[in-house]
Write a protein that holds these residues in place. Structure first.
Motif, PDB file in Angstrom:
ATOM      1  N   VAL A 246       0.823  -1.227   0.000  1.00 47.63           N
ATOM      2  CA  VAL A 246       0.000   0.000   0.000  1.00 47.63           C
ATOM      3  C   VAL A 246       0.848   1.265   0.000  1.00 47.63           C
ATOM      4  N   GLY A 247       2.130   1.136   0.318  1.00 48.46           N
ATOM      5  CA  GLY A 247       3.006   2.303   0.320  1.00 48.46           C
ATOM      6  C   GLY A 247       3.161   2.931   1.691  1.00 48.46           C
ATOM      7  N   ARG A 248       4.063   3.916   1.746  1.00 46.97           N
ATOM      8  CA  ARG A 248       4.416   4.558   3.026  1.00 46.97           C
ATOM      9  C   ARG A 248       3.340   5.548   3.485  1.00 46.97           C
ATOM     10  N   ARG A 249       2.831   6.342   2.548  1.00 42.92           N
ATOM     11  CA  ARG A 249       1.924   7.438   2.903  1.00 42.92           C
ATOM     12  C   ARG A 249       0.619   6.948   3.542  1.00 42.92           C
ATOM     13  N   LYS A 250       0.019   5.899   2.975  1.00 46.67           N
ATOM     14  CA  LYS A 250      -1.271   5.426   3.505  1.00 46.67           C
ATOM     15  C   LYS A 250      -1.136   4.912   4.939  1.00 46.67           C
ATOM     16  N   LEU A 251      -0.044   4.209   5.217  1.00 48.11           N
ATOM     17  CA  LEU A 251       0.173   3.726   6.587  1.00 48.11           C
ATOM     18  C   LEU A 251       0.320   4.895   7.562  1.00 48.11           C
ATOM     19  N   LEU A 252       1.062   5.917   7.150  1.00 47.13           N
ATOM     20  CA  LEU A 252       1.278   7.080   8.023  1.00 47.13           C
ATOM     21  C   LEU A 252      -0.022   7.845   8.275  1.00 47.13           C
ATOM     22  N   LEU A 253      -0.832   8.007   7.227  1.00 47.08           N
ATOM     23  CA  LEU A 253      -2.077   8.763   7.384  1.00 47.08           C
ATOM     24  C   LEU A 253      -3.079   8.027   8.269  1.00 47.08           C
ATOM     25  N   GLN A 254      -3.244   6.720   8.037  1.00 45.58           N
ATOM     26  CA  GLN A 254      -4.179   5.940   8.864  1.00 45.58           C
ATOM     27  C   GLN A 254      -3.771   6.008  10.328  1.00 45.58           C
ATOM     28  N   ALA A 255      -2.466   5.841  10.568  1.00 45.11           N
ATOM     29  CA  ALA A 255      -1.976   5.812  11.945  1.00 45.11           C
ATOM     30  C   ALA A 255      -2.115   7.173  12.623  1.00 45.11           C
ATOM     31  N   SER A 256      -1.941   8.244  11.869  1.00 49.60           N
ATOM     32  CA  SER A 256      -2.084   9.581  12.459  1.00 49.60           C
ATOM     33  C   SER A 256      -3.475   9.770  13.050  1.00 49.60           C
ATOM     34  N   VAL A 257      -4.492   9.281  12.348  1.00 55.50           N
ATOM     35  CA  VAL A 257      -5.875   9.368  12.847  1.00 55.50           C
ATOM     36  C   VAL A 257      -6.028   8.545  14.128  1.00 55.50           C
ATOM     37  N   GLN A 258      -5.536   7.296  14.110  1.00 60.02           N
ATOM     38  CA  GLN A 258      -5.687   6.400  15.261  1.00 60.02           C
ATOM     39  C   GLN A 258      -4.917   6.911  16.481  1.00 60.02           C
ATOM     40  N   MET A 259      -3.710   7.433  16.257  1.00 59.63           N
ATOM     41  CA  MET A 259      -2.906   7.950  17.379  1.00 59.63           C
ATOM     42  C   MET A 259      -3.534   9.205  17.976  1.00 59.63           C
ATOM     43  N   PHE A 260      -4.083  10.052  17.114  1.00 61.39           N
ATOM     44  CA  PHE A 260      -4.717  11.286  17.594  1.00 61.39           C
ATOM     45  C   PHE A 260      -5.888  10.958  18.522  1.00 61.39           C
ATOM     46  N   ILE A 261      -6.742  10.036  18.076  1.00 56.97           N
ATOM     47  CA  ILE A 261      -7.908   9.654  18.892  1.00 56.97           C
ATOM     48  C   ILE A 261      -7.458   9.052  20.225  1.00 56.97           C
ATOM     49  N   SER A 262      -6.442   8.194  20.196  1.00 59.59           N
ATOM     50  CA  SER A 262      -5.961   7.531  21.416  1.00 59.59           C
ATOM     51  C   SER A 262      -5.406   8.533  22.419  1.00 59.59           C
ATOM     52  N   GLN A 263      -4.554   9.463  21.926  1.00 60.87           N
ATOM     53  CA  GLN A 263      -3.932  10.442  22.836  1.00 60.87           C
ATOM     54  C   GLN A 263      -4.983  11.358  23.465  1.00 60.87           C
ATOM     55  N   VAL A 264      -5.936  11.818  22.651  1.00 61.87           N
ATOM     56  CA  VAL A 264      -6.980  12.712  23.179  1.00 61.87           C
ATOM     57  C   VAL A 264      -7.809  11.984  24.236  1.00 61.87           C
ATOM     58  N   ALA A 265      -8.140  10.730  23.975  1.00 63.24           N
ATOM     59  CA  ALA A 265      -8.949   9.957  24.933  1.00 63.24           C
ATOM     60  C   ALA A 265      -8.192   9.721  26.242  1.00 63.24           C
ATOM     61  N   ILE A 266      -6.905   9.375  26.151  1.00 60.61           N
ATOM     62  CA  ILE A 266      -6.097   9.188  27.375  1.00 60.61           C
ATOM     63  C   ILE A 266      -6.065  10.480  28.171  1.00 60.61           C
ATOM     64  N   GLY A 267      -5.783  11.590  27.492  1.00 60.04           N
ATOM     65  CA  GLY A 267      -5.725  12.884  28.168  1.00 60.04           C
ATOM     66  C   GLY A 267      -7.040  13.239  28.839  1.00 60.04           C
ATOM     67  N   ALA A 268      -8.164  12.988  28.156  1.00 55.53           N
ATOM     68  CA  ALA A 268      -9.484  13.320  28.702  1.00 55.53           C
ATOM     69  C   ALA A 268      -9.786  12.506  29.960  1.00 55.53           C
ATOM     70  N   ILE A 269      -9.447  11.205  29.935  1.00 50.99           N
ATOM     71  CA  ILE A 269      -9.710  10.352  31.108  1.00 50.99           C
ATOM     72  C   ILE A 269      -8.867  10.805  32.291  1.00 50.99           C
ATOM     73  N   LEU A 270      -7.582  11.046  32.059  1.00 59.42           N
ATOM     74  CA  LEU A 270      -6.707  11.445  33.175  1.00 59.42           C
ATOM     75  C   LEU A 270      -7.101  12.823  33.700  1.00 59.42           C
ATOM     76  N   LEU A 271      -7.495  13.709  32.803  1.00 62.95           N
ATOM     77  CA  LEU A 271      -7.854  15.074  33.216  1.00 62.95           C
ATOM     78  C   LEU A 271      -9.093  15.071  34.108  1.00 62.95           C
ATOM     79  N   THR A 272     -10.051  14.229  33.783  1.00 63.87           N
ATOM     80  CA  THR A 272     -11.326  14.248  34.515  1.00 63.87           C
ATOM     81  C   THR A 272     -11.379  13.281  35.701  1.00 63.87           C
ATOM     82  N   HIS A 273     -10.478  12.245  35.703  1.00 67.20           N
ATOM     83  CA  HIS A 273     -10.624  11.213  36.730  1.00 67.20           C
ATOM     84  C   HIS A 273      -9.395  10.947  37.601  1.00 67.20           C
TER      85      HIS A 273
END
Length: 500
Positions: free
Chosen positions: A337-364
């Motif tokens: 599939v090439g380099r770019r598609k892997l990087l783009l897919q992962a950027s979305v998944q990492m962004f969601i994960s980091q925001v969710a971790i931050g939100a849980i720790l911030l509130t709880h």
């Protein structure tokens, strides 16, 4: 056009060339073992009592601050001194790669790493620890310069991405093994930490032996005027006698490269800027995902979440296993599939994960409390989804892309800048992360997620695809065709650079 080149360049995977790939990839295992071992050792009570008693006292306080108990500059210097040494060493390694070859540089890397392991394992004073870490760093600097270049240069074009990612795969295996060893040695008192640090010599020894078995790369031999040896080496690693088309391409690239007497100077010419910028910004972004912050201090992070010491190490073993497994996804997909598609897919998944971790720790998570077990388990799952997406994208691409985008005349010099940039930012994150966690608390995860957003935009607009293109033709087929970067290759710039 790339497919035509693949058809012309005949090859088959022989047991010998496969052995060369695996043995060289142990350079990644050395690096990964060190990343994994550092965080575990710095959370062991016996180690803290001997070298950092103030940190141990702070850790014992009943009302300890979850975000600040490990905030100690000397403790952070133990981890990060390696990266300053590696950054300086990478430039010496670049010269060694050019003048001596990739193979001797790999041998030197293993020797330095073994010396560092012996000194750290036997340490009786802080200075022994720091000097040992510096020797580790020199080994990492030499290994991280030579091994990715070696793998890229001996790989057939149709498998180049997968072969180069063996380096990152072995990094993840090294992290996983280190986490297992830390889990075991944390129960051995008072010298379990010595076993953890001393066992770093094991991958170093394998790499040392491997460096005596592997062949030199054809590109390196031809670059140093050894064309007959280069042809023999190419036949050996391709497993066929019909290598004329590929060999002539290597010779042509090297002859053009010999016209450049000062490769570091050429890197900063107009036509050198695209590869130099992309190679270095990828290294910066690799660190600004927050991955090393999580992997270095996974045991510390899980203790912050309320797990006990052993449970935290076990939790980081889980993330290590995810890291290894997900890297196989990258090996399978990168040349499909090439380099770019892997990087783009992962950027979305990492962004969601980091925001969710931050939100849980911030509130709880309060400064002195612990998380509810269900939420703590959710954070572990989110960390795993983050590590998973990094392991098939920014992790391996951070080494693959810089190793394949430079022309032969600036390849070792350009890659040295990429390695040193990686080490600078690894150092900054390693040195600053515990202090940042102390002061920014949960907001640190939002800090990293903002950078992940920037990375995705970079891939969309500025990162060209290199899948299936011979490295000798990257400049013609990639840089001169890209809508942004082709402006750096006008005729006048080319003529000026030829005079360099």
């Amino acid at each position: 056009m790339a497919n035509n080149d693949i058809e012309h360049y005949k090859s088959k995977v022989t047991p010998y060339v496969f052995a060369c790939w695996i043995l060289a990839a142990f350079g990644g295992l050395m690096f990964g073992y060190d990343i994994g071992i550092s965080g575990g050792v710095t959370s062991m009570d016996d180690f803290l009592i001997k070298f950092f008693p103030k940190v141990h006292e702070r850790k014992l306080h009943a009302s300890e601050n979850n975000y600040c108990k490990y905030d100690d500059q000397m403790l952070q210097l133990f981890t990060s001194s390696l990266y300053i040494a590696a950054l300086i060493a990478s430039f010496f390694a670049s010269r060694a790669c050019t003048l001596l070859g990739r193979r001797p540089t790999i041998l030197m890397a293993s020797a330095f790493f073994i010396a560092g392991a012996c000194l750290c394992g036997a340490a009786e004073a802080k200075w022994m620890l720091i000097v040992g870490r510096i020797l580790f760093g020199i080994g990492v600097g030499f290994g991280n310069e030579a091994v990715p270049l070696f793998l890229t240069e001996i790989a057939p074009v149709q498998h180049r991405g997968a072969v180069n990612i063996l380096f990152q795969l072995f990094v993840t295996i090294g992290i996983f093994i280190a986490n297992l060893i830390n889990y075991g040695t944390s129960m051995i008192h008072p010298n379990g930490w010595r076993i953890s640090l001393g066992l770093a010599a094991a991958p170093g020894c394998v790499l040392l032996v491997g460096s005596l078995i592997i062949t030199e790369t054809p590109s390196s031999l031809v670059e140093r005027g050894k064309e007959d040896e280069g042809r023999k080496a190419l036949k050996k690693i391709r497993g066929v006698d019909e290598v004329d088309a590929e060999f002539q391409q290597i010779v042509a690239a090297c002859e053009q490269g010999r016209q450049v007497k000062k490769p570091f100077k050429k890197l900063f010419k107009r036509s050198g800027i695209p590869a130099l910028f992309v190679a270095n910004i990828i290294q910066v972004f690799q660190q600004l995902t927050g991955i090393n912050a999580i992997m270095f201090y996974a045991p510390v992070l899980f203790q912050t979440l309320g797990f006990k010491s052993d449970a935290s190490l076990l939790s980081s073993v889980i993330t290590g296993l995810v890291n290894v497994g997900a890297t196989f996804v990258s090996i399978y997909l990168v040349d499909k599939v090439g380099r770019r598609k892997l990087l783009l897919q992962a950027s979305v998944q990492m962004f969601i994960s980091q925001v969710a971790i931050g939100a849980i720790l911030l509130t709880h998570l309060s400064a002195t409390g612990t998380l509810h077990k269900g939420l703590a388990a959710l954070v572990v799952i989110l960390v795993c989804t983050f590590v998973m997406s990094f392991a098939w994208s920014w992790g391996p691409m951070g080494w693959l892309i810089p190793s394949e985008i430079f022309p032969i005349e600036t390849r070792t010099a350009g890659f040295a800048f990429a390695v040193s940039t990686n080490m600078i930012f690894t150092f900054i994150i390693a040195q600053a992360f515990l202090s940042m966690m102390c002061h920014m608390r949960a907001y640190i995860f939002f800090f990293f997620s903002a950078w992940i957003l920037v990375m995705g935009l970079f891939v969309v607009f500025l990162l060209p695809e290199t899948k299936g293109i011979p490295i000798e033709l990257i400049e013609e087929r990639v840089w001169k065709q890209h809508p942004v970067w082709k402006k750096f290759y006008d005729d006048d710039a080319g003529k000026r650079d030829e005079m360099a």
